[in-house]
Design an enzyme around this catalytic site. Structure first.
Site, PDB file in Angstrom:
ATOM      1  N   THR A  66      41.472  57.813 -29.618  1.00 43.75           N
ATOM      2  CA  THR A  66      40.090  58.146 -30.437  1.00 43.75           C
ATOM      3  C   THR A  66      40.503  58.800 -31.944  1.00 43.75           C
ATOM      4  O   THR A  66      41.557  59.165 -32.107  1.00 43.75           O
ATOM      5  CB  THR A  66      39.040  58.754 -29.560  1.00 43.75           C
ATOM      6  N   LYS A  70      43.053  55.735 -34.496  1.00 44.04           N
ATOM      7  CA  LYS A  70      42.731  54.495 -33.931  1.00 44.04           C
ATOM      8  C   LYS A  70      43.565  53.262 -34.904  1.00 44.04           C
ATOM      9  O   LYS A  70      44.014  52.243 -34.444  1.00 44.04           O
ATOM     10  CB  LYS A  70      41.364  53.878 -33.739  1.00 44.04           C
ATOM     11  N   ASN A  91      41.976  51.309 -29.416  1.00 49.24           N
ATOM     12  CA  ASN A  91      41.462  52.132 -28.587  1.00 49.24           C
ATOM     13  C   ASN A  91      42.414  52.569 -27.273  1.00 49.24           C
ATOM     14  O   ASN A  91      41.940  53.293 -26.663  1.00 49.24           O
ATOM     15  CB  ASN A  91      39.919  52.218 -28.348  1.00 49.24           C
ATOM     16  N   ASP A 106      36.447  48.566 -27.438  1.00 46.93           N
ATOM     17  CA  ASP A 106      35.095  48.852 -28.086  1.00 46.93           C
ATOM     18  C   ASP A 106      34.045  47.850 -28.042  1.00 46.93           C
ATOM     19  O   ASP A 106      32.924  47.827 -27.786  1.00 46.93           O
ATOM     20  CB  ASP A 106      35.319  49.685 -29.303  1.00 46.93           C
ATOM     21  N   ARG A 155      26.609  53.457 -46.576  1.00 52.43           N
ATOM     22  CA  ARG A 155      26.373  54.287 -47.993  1.00 52.43           C
ATOM     23  C   ARG A 155      27.205  54.213 -48.920  1.00 52.43           C
ATOM     24  O   ARG A 155      26.885  53.864 -49.897  1.00 52.43           O
ATOM     25  CB  ARG A 155      26.394  55.686 -47.270  1.00 52.43           C
ATOM     26  N   TYR A 226      26.291  59.078 -28.468  1.00 57.30           N
ATOM     27  CA  TYR A 226      25.681  59.322 -27.050  1.00 57.30           C
ATOM     28  C   TYR A 226      25.333  60.868 -26.943  1.00 57.30           C
ATOM     29  O   TYR A 226      25.138  61.025 -25.951  1.00 57.30           O
ATOM     30  CB  TYR A 226      26.624  58.653 -25.982  1.00 57.30           C
TER      31      TYR A 226
HETATM   32  P1  NDP Z   1      33.999  56.639 -39.110  1.00 58.44           P
HETATM   33  O1  NDP Z   1      34.137  58.172 -39.548  1.00 58.44           O
HETATM   34  O2  NDP Z   1      34.967  55.529 -39.125  1.00 58.44           O
HETATM   35  O3  NDP Z   1      32.585  56.110 -39.826  1.00 58.44           O
HETATM   36  C1  NDP Z   1      31.635  57.040 -40.212  1.00 58.44           C
HETATM   37  C2  NDP Z   1      30.394  56.101 -40.569  1.00 58.44           C
HETATM   38  O4  NDP Z   1      29.226  57.268 -40.848  1.00 58.44           O
HETATM   39  C3  NDP Z   1      30.838  55.563 -42.204  1.00 58.44           C
HETATM   40  O5  NDP Z   1      30.012  54.409 -42.198  1.00 58.44           O
HETATM   41  C4  NDP Z   1      29.854  56.502 -43.006  1.00 58.44           C
HETATM   42  O6  NDP Z   1      29.421  55.981 -44.263  1.00 58.44           O
HETATM   43  C5  NDP Z   1      28.861  56.880 -42.300  1.00 58.44           C
HETATM   44  N1  NDP Z   1      28.337  58.189 -42.457  1.00 58.44           N
HETATM   45  C6  NDP Z   1      28.510  59.413 -42.506  1.00 58.44           C
HETATM   46  N2  NDP Z   1      27.739  60.401 -42.653  1.00 58.44           N
HETATM   47  C7  NDP Z   1      26.835  59.696 -43.270  1.00 58.44           C
HETATM   48  C8  NDP Z   1      25.668  60.061 -44.108  1.00 58.44           C
HETATM   49  N3  NDP Z   1      25.258  61.417 -44.210  1.00 58.44           N
HETATM   50  N4  NDP Z   1      24.760  59.065 -44.511  1.00 58.44           N
HETATM   51  C9  NDP Z   1      24.926  57.835 -44.262  1.00 58.44           C
HETATM   52  N5  NDP Z   1      26.120  57.433 -43.756  1.00 58.44           N
HETATM   53  C10 NDP Z   1      27.149  58.391 -43.017  1.00 58.44           C
HETATM   54  O7  NDP Z   1      33.208  56.814 -37.696  1.00 58.44           O
HETATM   55  P2  NDP Z   1      33.254  55.756 -36.360  1.00 58.44           P
HETATM   56  O8  NDP Z   1      33.132  54.384 -36.895  1.00 58.44           O
HETATM   57  O9  NDP Z   1      34.383  55.956 -35.477  1.00 58.44           O
HETATM   58  O10 NDP Z   1      32.093  56.188 -35.451  1.00 58.44           O
HETATM   59  C11 NDP Z   1      30.658  56.107 -36.116  1.00 58.44           C
HETATM   60  C12 NDP Z   1      29.745  56.350 -34.775  1.00 58.44           C
HETATM   61  O11 NDP Z   1      29.932  55.658 -33.637  1.00 58.44           O
HETATM   62  C13 NDP Z   1      30.060  57.909 -34.315  1.00 58.44           C
HETATM   63  O12 NDP Z   1      28.813  58.543 -34.258  1.00 58.44           O
HETATM   64  C14 NDP Z   1      30.786  57.868 -33.158  1.00 58.44           C
HETATM   65  O13 NDP Z   1      30.613  58.818 -32.232  1.00 58.44           O
HETATM   66  C15 NDP Z   1      30.079  56.526 -32.596  1.00 58.44           C
HETATM   67  N6  NDP Z   1      31.037  55.581 -31.684  1.00 58.44           N
HETATM   68  C16 NDP Z   1      30.649  55.561 -30.324  1.00 58.44           C
HETATM   69  C17 NDP Z   1      31.449  54.789 -29.402  1.00 58.44           C
HETATM   70  C18 NDP Z   1      30.798  54.548 -28.162  1.00 58.44           C
HETATM   71  O14 NDP Z   1      31.581  54.173 -27.166  1.00 58.44           O
HETATM   72  N7  NDP Z   1      29.461  54.786 -27.886  1.00 58.44           N
HETATM   73  C19 NDP Z   1      32.707  54.465 -29.713  1.00 58.44           C
HETATM   74  C20 NDP Z   1      33.005  54.589 -31.213  1.00 58.44           C
HETATM   75  C21 NDP Z   1      32.343  55.300 -32.049  1.00 58.44           C
HETATM   76  P3  NDP Z   1      30.480  56.221 -45.491  1.00 58.44           P
HETATM   77  O15 NDP Z   1      31.708  55.354 -45.264  1.00 58.44           O
HETATM   78  O16 NDP Z   1      29.569  56.094 -46.522  1.00 58.44           O
HETATM   79  O17 NDP Z   1      31.254  57.627 -45.511  1.00 58.44           O
END
Ligand code: NDP
Length: 286
Positions: A66, A70, A91, A106, A155, A226
């Site tokens: 995680t 990854k 993952n 995933d 964003r 979650y």
């Molecule tokens: P990353 O860190 O790779 O990506 C984060 C994302 O969130 C980017 O698109 C980022 O945009 C955006 N973001 C962060 N802050 C803001 C903000 N203030 N406003 C707008 N956009 C924002 O994380 P992951 O892709 O790994 O995970 C994303 C979510 O998915 C997490 O909440 C994680 O817990 C969840 N998840 C759940 C899983 C499950 O099994 N249920 C599995 C994997 C992840 P920018 O590029 O503009 O910064």
């Protein structure tokens, strides 16, 4: 208690102490009487090669990977297989005949969670918020399920452009990058909206990536988060009568798929599912 005859599995990340994977996996391992024990191991970026060396020495039979490893683990493996090679993120690592094989569960976890909730993806217009690792697995699943159009919105727009460019040319036509400012207007027109950003977690619990007016009763709203179980995004959606789904079923199904890879067994969890969700929710409330 130690189990010398059992092989070790682990989830590795930084931070890792709040991971639900040990609870999930040890419950599944006990239910199916599999010869494993599963633990959370805190691995900093600089310690990733040493962890991989432990896999090569057979001290661990496999790992879940995680944040933030990854992508970083990929060059340390012998092979990365479909769909992890397409998603560009691993993952799950299995050891097969001494070789380290990278997988991604995933995408299948997301697909199964939607199927379980009766949320159809095929031929749908879908708004996907986010362009990180999770969004990439979701895009892969949406394409595999024949979504009609995926409006990809992040964003930082260039990250969404980059994600689209990483897709095979034949599939790019179904993915349209839209600007962050357009997201509310597009949400009003689509049938499914997915939050794959981290907005709504931890410090941003009082925030939603969409205004309340963007939701409508004929849509399904899916949040990958979650914890909390119900984000503001999901509360907003629910109040309009939209169908909602949080990230817990995806977490469960990606974990089951990983355990199937390690054990080489097909694991039918339907009779366990409700109990598993209750246990995991209770652990989250902590
Ligand atoms: P990353 O860190 O790779 O990506 C984060 C994302 O969130 C980017 O698109 C980022 O945009 C955006 N973001 C962060 N802050 C803001 C903000 N203030 N406003 C707008 N956009 C924002 O994380 P992951 O892709 O790994 O995970 C994303 C979510 O998915 C997490 O909440 C994680 O817990 C969840 N998840 C759940 C899983 C499950 O099994 N249920 C599995 C994997 C992840 P920018 O590029 O503009 O910064």
């Amino acid at each position: 208690m130690t189990h010398p005859h059992r092989q070790k599995l682990a989830v590795i990340g930084d931070p890792i102490s709040h991971s639900l994977s040990p609870l999930l996996q040890n419950h599944l391992i006990a239910h199916f009487a599999l010869p494993f024990v599963y633990e959370a191991v805190h691995v900093r970026a600089r310690d990733l090669p040493a962890l991989v060396a432990r896999l090569r020495r057979g001290e661990l039979a496999g790992v879940n990977v995680t944040i933030p490893h990854k992508q970083a683990i990929i060059p340390l493996l012998d092979k990365v297989v479909y769909p992890a090679d397409r998603i560009g993120a691993v993952n799950t690592v299995c050891v097969m005949s001494g070789k380290l094989i990278g997988h991604n569960t995933d995408a299948v976890g997301f697909e199964h969670s939607c199927a379980k909730a009766n949320i159809a993806l095929s031929n749908k217009e879908i708004l996907l918020l986010g362009a990180g690792g999770a969004a990439k697995a979701v895009v892969f699943a949406l394409l595999a399920k024949q979504a009609r159009t995926i409006y990809l919105c992040n964003r930082k727009r260039e990250r969404a452009e980059h994600l689209r460019e990483s897709l095979p040319e034949a599939e790019r036509g179904r993915v349209q990058v839209v600007s962050w400012e357009e997201r509310a207007a597009i949400a009003q027109t689509v049938e499914v909206v997915i939050n794959a950003t981290s907005v709504g977690m931890h410090a941003t619990q009082t925030e939603s990536p969409l205004p309340a007016t963007a939701f409508h009763q004929n849509m399904a709203a899916i949040d990958l988060i979650y914890n909390p179980a119900e984000t503001l995004f999901l509360r907003q959606a629910k109040s309009t009568g939209a169908a909602t789904l949080n990230g817990l079923p995806m977490l469960i199904y990606q974990g089951v798929a990983a355990l199937e890879l390690w054990s080489g067994r097909r694991l039918e969890i339907e009779e366990l599912y409700v109990d598993l969700k209750i246990r995991m929710r209770a652990a989250l409330r902590g």
